[in-house]
Design a protein around this motif. Structure first.
Motif, PDB file in Angstrom:
ATOM      1  N   GLY A 160       0.823  -1.201   0.000  1.00 57.46           N
ATOM      2  CA  GLY A 160       0.000   0.000   0.000  1.00 57.46           C
ATOM      3  C   GLY A 160       0.859   1.254   0.000  1.00 57.46           C
ATOM      4  O   GLY A 160       2.084   1.206  -0.149  1.00 57.46           O
ATOM      5  N   ASP A 161       0.219   2.400   0.209  1.00 55.58           N
ATOM      6  CA  ASP A 161       0.919   3.677   0.195  1.00 55.58           C
ATOM      7  C   ASP A 161       1.793   3.851   1.433  1.00 55.58           C
ATOM      8  O   ASP A 161       1.461   3.351   2.520  1.00 55.58           O
ATOM      9  CB  ASP A 161      -0.077   4.843   0.135  1.00 55.58           C
ATOM     10  CG  ASP A 161      -0.737   4.962  -1.239  1.00 55.58           C
ATOM     11  OD1 ASP A 161      -0.229   4.333  -2.187  1.00 55.58           O
ATOM     12  OD2 ASP A 161      -1.751   5.668  -1.349  1.00 55.58           O
ATOM     13  N   VAL A 162       2.909   4.546   1.253  1.00 54.97           N
ATOM     14  CA  VAL A 162       3.794   4.889   2.365  1.00 54.97           C
ATOM     15  C   VAL A 162       3.383   6.264   2.863  1.00 54.97           C
ATOM     16  O   VAL A 162       3.354   7.229   2.096  1.00 54.97           O
ATOM     17  CB  VAL A 162       5.267   4.895   1.921  1.00 54.97           C
ATOM     18  CG1 VAL A 162       6.167   5.347   3.067  1.00 54.97           C
ATOM     19  CG2 VAL A 162       5.679   3.525   1.418  1.00 54.97           C
ATOM     20  N   MET A 163       3.079   6.368   4.142  1.00 55.83           N
ATOM     21  CA  MET A 163       2.599   7.630   4.702  1.00 55.83           C
ATOM     22  C   MET A 163       3.502   8.085   5.843  1.00 55.83           C
ATOM     23  O   MET A 163       3.852   7.303   6.735  1.00 55.83           O
ATOM     24  CB  MET A 163       1.164   7.481   5.235  1.00 55.83           C
ATOM     25  CG  MET A 163       0.168   6.957   4.203  1.00 55.83           C
ATOM     26  SD  MET A 163       0.004   8.035   2.753  1.00 55.83           S
ATOM     27  CE  MET A 163      -0.938   9.386   3.452  1.00 55.83           C
ATOM     28  N   LEU A 164       3.889   9.344   5.785  1.00 56.14           N
ATOM     29  CA  LEU A 164       4.601   9.975   6.892  1.00 56.14           C
ATOM     30  C   LEU A 164       3.553  10.603   7.798  1.00 56.14           C
ATOM     31  O   LEU A 164       2.794  11.468   7.362  1.00 56.14           O
ATOM     32  CB  LEU A 164       5.571  11.036   6.365  1.00 56.14           C
ATOM     33  CG  LEU A 164       6.708  10.533   5.473  1.00 56.14           C
ATOM     34  CD1 LEU A 164       7.484  11.699   4.886  1.00 56.14           C
ATOM     35  CD2 LEU A 164       7.642   9.634   6.252  1.00 56.14           C
ATOM     36  N   GLY A 165       3.516  10.184   9.059  1.00 49.89           N
ATOM     37  CA  GLY A 165       2.381  10.532   9.887  1.00 49.89           C
ATOM     38  C   GLY A 165       2.554  11.659  10.869  1.00 49.89           C
ATOM     39  O   GLY A 165       1.579  12.191  11.385  1.00 49.89           O
ATOM     40  N   ASN A 166       3.783  12.063  11.206  1.00 45.03           N
ATOM     41  CA  ASN A 166       4.000  13.051  12.258  1.00 45.03           C
ATOM     42  C   ASN A 166       3.873  14.465  11.714  1.00 45.03           C
ATOM     43  O   ASN A 166       4.714  14.936  10.954  1.00 45.03           O
ATOM     44  CB  ASN A 166       5.393  12.847  12.870  1.00 45.03           C
ATOM     45  CG  ASN A 166       5.629  13.775  14.052  1.00 45.03           C
ATOM     46  OD1 ASN A 166       4.711  14.426  14.538  1.00 45.03           O
ATOM     47  ND2 ASN A 166       6.863  13.833  14.505  1.00 45.03           N
ATOM     48  N   ALA A 167       2.787  15.161  12.101  1.00 44.53           N
ATOM     49  CA  ALA A 167       2.548  16.517  11.613  1.00 44.53           C
ATOM     50  C   ALA A 167       3.162  17.587  12.516  1.00 44.53           C
ATOM     51  O   ALA A 167       3.111  18.770  12.193  1.00 44.53           O
ATOM     52  CB  ALA A 167       1.040  16.773  11.497  1.00 44.53           C
ATOM     53  N   ASP A 168       3.738  17.181  13.640  1.00 46.05           N
ATOM     54  CA  ASP A 168       4.293  18.157  14.581  1.00 46.05           C
ATOM     55  C   ASP A 168       5.533  18.844  14.017  1.00 46.05           C
ATOM     56  O   ASP A 168       6.192  18.329  13.104  1.00 46.05           O
ATOM     57  CB  ASP A 168       4.651  17.475  15.904  1.00 46.05           C
ATOM     58  CG  ASP A 168       3.426  16.993  16.653  1.00 46.05           C
ATOM     59  OD1 ASP A 168       2.341  17.567  16.436  1.00 46.05           O
ATOM     60  OD2 ASP A 168       3.549  16.031  17.434  1.00 46.05           O
ATOM     61  N   ILE A 169       5.855  20.006  14.565  1.00 49.49           N
ATOM     62  CA  ILE A 169       7.072  20.721  14.204  1.00 49.49           C
ATOM     63  C   ILE A 169       8.188  20.221  15.113  1.00 49.49           C
ATOM     64  O   ILE A 169       8.129  20.370  16.327  1.00 49.49           O
ATOM     65  CB  ILE A 169       6.884  22.244  14.345  1.00 49.49           C
ATOM     66  CG1 ILE A 169       5.863  22.730  13.305  1.00 49.49           C
ATOM     67  CG2 ILE A 169       8.198  22.980  14.184  1.00 49.49           C
ATOM     68  CD1 ILE A 169       5.549  24.200  13.396  1.00 49.49           C
ATOM     69  N   VAL A 170       9.200  19.593  14.506  1.00 56.57           N
ATOM     70  CA  VAL A 170      10.268  18.980  15.300  1.00 56.57           C
ATOM     71  C   VAL A 170      11.634  19.412  14.774  1.00 56.57           C
ATOM     72  O   VAL A 170      11.813  19.628  13.581  1.00 56.57           O
ATOM     73  CB  VAL A 170      10.168  17.433  15.258  1.00 56.57           C
ATOM     74  CG1 VAL A 170       8.898  16.957  15.932  1.00 56.57           C
ATOM     75  CG2 VAL A 170      10.222  16.928  13.816  1.00 56.57           C
ATOM     76  N   PRO A 171      12.619  19.543  15.665  1.00 57.61           N
ATOM     77  CA  PRO A 171      13.970  19.886  15.225  1.00 57.61           C
ATOM     78  C   PRO A 171      14.712  18.652  14.730  1.00 57.61           C
ATOM     79  O   PRO A 171      14.516  17.553  15.244  1.00 57.61           O
ATOM     80  CB  PRO A 171      14.624  20.443  16.491  1.00 57.61           C
ATOM     81  CG  PRO A 171      13.913  19.739  17.611  1.00 57.61           C
ATOM     82  CD  PRO A 171      12.500  19.509  17.138  1.00 57.61           C
ATOM     83  N   ASP A 172      15.555  18.830  13.743  1.00 55.96           N
ATOM     84  CA  ASP A 172      16.388  17.741  13.239  1.00 55.96           C
ATOM     85  C   ASP A 172      17.651  18.367  12.670  1.00 55.96           C
ATOM     86  O   ASP A 172      17.628  18.963  11.592  1.00 55.96           O
ATOM     87  CB  ASP A 172      15.654  16.935  12.169  1.00 55.96           C
ATOM     88  CG  ASP A 172      16.387  15.635  11.812  1.00 55.96           C
ATOM     89  OD1 ASP A 172      17.610  15.687  11.585  1.00 55.96           O
ATOM     90  OD2 ASP A 172      15.727  14.574  11.779  1.00 55.96           O
TER      91      ASP A 172
END
Length: 317
Positions: A135-147
């Motif tokens: 199936g589709d690959v989904m990125l789920g984290n909508a939060d603003i995070v530092p990287d």
């Protein structure tokens, strides 16, 4: 706002957004790109703006936003306030396809947007996990995070494009893939898979890749093109190539171009500009800069030194 433009007419570049989070590849006048190509654009405001910006795009890609400078804003995602205050350079936010987002920028801002299509996410997922996605690959984290790593990669990408003609499609693909892969690895919790030792590239595949590079040295070469010539995905080819050569495909390509240029400077009377174009550089200035970085001399001075050395040999014969 800066008018929408493409830098130096290259097929891949960071475009200036005229509308917030608008992938310019949706414009009919833009040349179509492969379904697994990462889109790039930049949202810049020189001053605070009280007007709320909204994006209701139904485009099938994920939008990855990376802040390039500090700003203050109110950011809403799917009707939920994600941030209401100051953000620092390097913070990242991911929006899935079809999600409505809005923002009010209360200070100047500079944000890089990457548009990741499903085909690209599936390719990265297969590389990280070692198996195709179901199936589709989904990125789920909508939060603003530092990287920190993503921030540095984004700065390198922006810096390279600021150089105009000095950036190549291969370099853009490599950095973009690195950003997407890192973010996806966080989502799929596959640190062990990410750290696994890459399979060594078979000798016949290495030979074919090098032959492909030499045959297309004067043309823009993408990572996808080289990988396709040996029957591998971009991610697997890049990892296996580095494992066997100790260098990236991009760095190897640049070195081959410089080595070929050295031969042409020493054995022909072609002008420096002609040699630059024949070895895949987009301008004489770019060629001179890279040549001096690698060889320690400008092309003209290198040619003069080679000529002087040849004359000395003839005198003693």
């Amino acid at each position: 706002m800066t008018a929408l433009q493409e830098i130096n007419g290259t097929s891949r570049t960071i475009t200036a957004e005229t509308a917030w989070r608008y992938d310019t590849r949706q414009t009919p006048t833009c040349s179509p790109l492969p379904d697994n190509t990462l889109g790039l654009s930049r949202w810049t405001l020189p001053a605070a703006c009280a007007e709320r910006v909204v994006n209701r795009s139904e485009a099938p890609h994920h939008t990855i936003a990376i802040s390039l400078k500090s700003t203050e804003l109110t950011f809403c995602h799917g009707g939920r306030v994600i941030c209401d205050g100051r953000v620092t350079p390097g913070v990242t936010q991911i929006t899935r396809p079809g999600q409505e987002v809005s923002a009010i920028f209360r200070a100047p801002c500079d944000v890089l947007h990457l548009y990741a299509p499903q085909a690209l996410l599936r390719e990265c997922y297969a590389h990280i996990t070692g198996r195709p996605s179901v199936g589709d690959v989904m990125l789920g984290n909508a939060d603003i995070v530092p990287d920190v790593a993503v921030a540095r990669l984004a700065q390198v990408l922006v810096w390279a494009h600021a150089e105009g003609s000095t950036v190549s499609d291969l370099f853009t693909d490599s950095i973009g893939l690195a950003i997407v892969t890192r973010l996806l690895s966080h989502e799929t919790h596959t640190a062990r898979s990410q750290q696994r030792t890459a399979t060594i590239l078979p000798r016949w595949r290495l030979k074919r890749a090098m032959e492909f590079i030499d045959a297309h040295l004067s043309e823009p070469i993408r990572l996808h093109d080289i990988a396709q010539s040996v029957g591998l995905t971009r991610m697997h080819f890049a990892a296996q190539f580095r494992a066997v050569t100790g260098t990236s495909p991009h760095d190897f390509l640049v070195q081959r171009r410089i080595e070929t240029a050295q031969v042409l400077l020493a054995t022909t009377t072609q002008g420096v500009l002609d040699i630059a174009l024949a070895t895949g550089f987009r301008s004489q200035t770019h060629f001179t800069t890279v040549f001096k970085q690698r060889i320690g001399e400008t092309p003209s001075r290198y040619r003069a030194q080679v000529g002087a050395a040849a004359c000395s040999i003839h005198r003693f014969d």
